[in-house]
Design an enzyme around this catalytic site. Structure first.
Site, short mmCIF file in Angstrom:
data_model
loop_
_atom_site.label_atom_id
_atom_site.label_comp_id
_atom_site.label_asym_id
_atom_site.label_seq_id
_atom_site.Cartn_x
_atom_site.Cartn_y
_atom_site.Cartn_z
N TYR A 133 0.83 -1.20 0.00
CA TYR A 133 0.00 0.00 0.00
C TYR A 133 0.87 1.26 0.00
CZ TYR A 133 -4.26 -2.62 1.22
OH TYR A 133 -5.33 -3.46 1.23
N TYR A 167 -1.81 -10.31 0.40
CA TYR A 167 -0.64 -9.98 1.23
C TYR A 167 -0.77 -10.63 2.60
CZ TYR A 167 -3.71 -6.49 3.40
OH TYR A 167 -4.75 -5.87 4.04
N ARG A 188 -4.26 -12.27 3.78
CA ARG A 188 -5.52 -11.64 3.38
C ARG A 188 -5.66 -11.81 1.86
NH1 ARG A 188 -8.63 -7.06 4.48
NH2 ARG A 188 -10.10 -8.81 4.41
N HIS A 191 -8.02 -7.57 -2.47
CA HIS A 191 -9.27 -6.84 -2.33
C HIS A 191 -9.08 -5.37 -2.65
CE1 HIS A 191 -7.21 -6.88 1.58
NE2 HIS A 191 -7.64 -5.64 1.72
N HIS A 193 -10.66 -1.64 -1.38
CA HIS A 193 -11.43 -1.00 -0.31
C HIS A 193 -12.31 0.13 -0.85
CE1 HIS A 193 -8.94 -2.57 3.13
NE2 HIS A 193 -8.02 -2.64 2.18
#
Length: 252
Positions: A133, A167, A188, A191, A193
């Site tokens: 990120y 990740y 996870r 995805h 958000h």
């Protein structure tokens, strides 16, 4: 929380913990080990990690997004306020050579009564193909794959991006050791958000996932819901997937 709610919740939690200490016959040595673990969590700055992984999905599920709203999901730790404001159709800010498969996300934001929500704001953020990120991975440009996207006059959104990567949450510290003891892996699934807002409506916080991801059925954060799983189809130059978001009215 008000002082009274803190006192009520803390008293109940303490009672449950005392009961568990007795039922499991915790010895003094084990009690000191537990204290050392709690101290280690603080020293490693992992309290947020541990609490979010073990409890945020429960809080989210039992609060909900309001009557008739779309399914919500956990927010997680990677939201950054004041991302660039863009207008649909648009592409999320990204590097010129951004790695990953191209992805187009489309759909409509509407109210639970069925009407479109023109000008709704979709605050969206995601990991890159490697699961990193921006703002948290120093090598990535500021606001990479982050934006606040304004829906058009009919509540529609059209966003060009890339397929994010799965990740692992941090697993080398005390939280990771506990997850392993509980039989949990650290992954996870991939995805995207969203925090979606419109005047007079409750904000919807959610995530969209991707069919075929190997971690869908065992997400360490427990955030996956069937209705949030996309099944992208090949388009002319990109994968394409659609999803409508429904917001509950603020007074509901």
């Amino acid at each position: 929380m008000t002082s009274q709610r803190v006192a009520t919740f803390a008293a109940e939690l303490i009672a449950h913990l005392r009961d568990s200490l007795v039922r499991h016959g915790i010895t003094y040595g084990e009690y000191h080990d537990l204290k050392e673990f709690v101290v280690e969590l603080g020293d490693a700055a992992e309290w947020h990690l541990l609490l979010d992984i073990l409890f945020e999905s429960t809080v989210e599920t039992h609060n909900g997004a309001g009557p008739g709203a779309s399914a919500g999901a956990v927010e997680g730790p990677f939201h950054v306020p004041d991302a660039p404001l863009l207008y649909s159709p648009c592409a999320l800010p990204q590097q010129d050579d951004e790695p990953g498969e191209r992805l187009r996300l489309t759909g409509r934001v509407r109210s639970a009564d069925g009407g479109p929500l023109p000008g709704a704001v979709l605050d969206t953020w995601q990991a890159d193909m490697a699961g990193g990120y921006s703002h948290f991975v120093p090598a990535l440009p500021e606001h990479n794959l982050r934006a606040r996207v304004v829906a058009d006059d009919e509540g529609r959104y059209d966003i060009a991006t890339v397929v994010p990567g799965a990740y692992q949450v941090p697993s080398a510290g005390p939280s990771g050791r506990l997850f392993a003891l509980l039989g949990m892996h650290a992954w996870r699934p991939a995805h995207v958000h969203f925090k979606i807002s419109a005047p007079g409506h409750r904000t919807l916080t959610t995530q969209l996932y991707f069919a075929g991801d190997p971690w869908l059925d065992s997400d360490v954060a427990g955030g996956v819901k069937d209705e949030l799983v996309l099944r992208p189809a090949p388009g002319e130059h990109t994968l394409e997937a659609g999803h409508d978001f429904v917001l509950a009215r603020a007074q509901d």
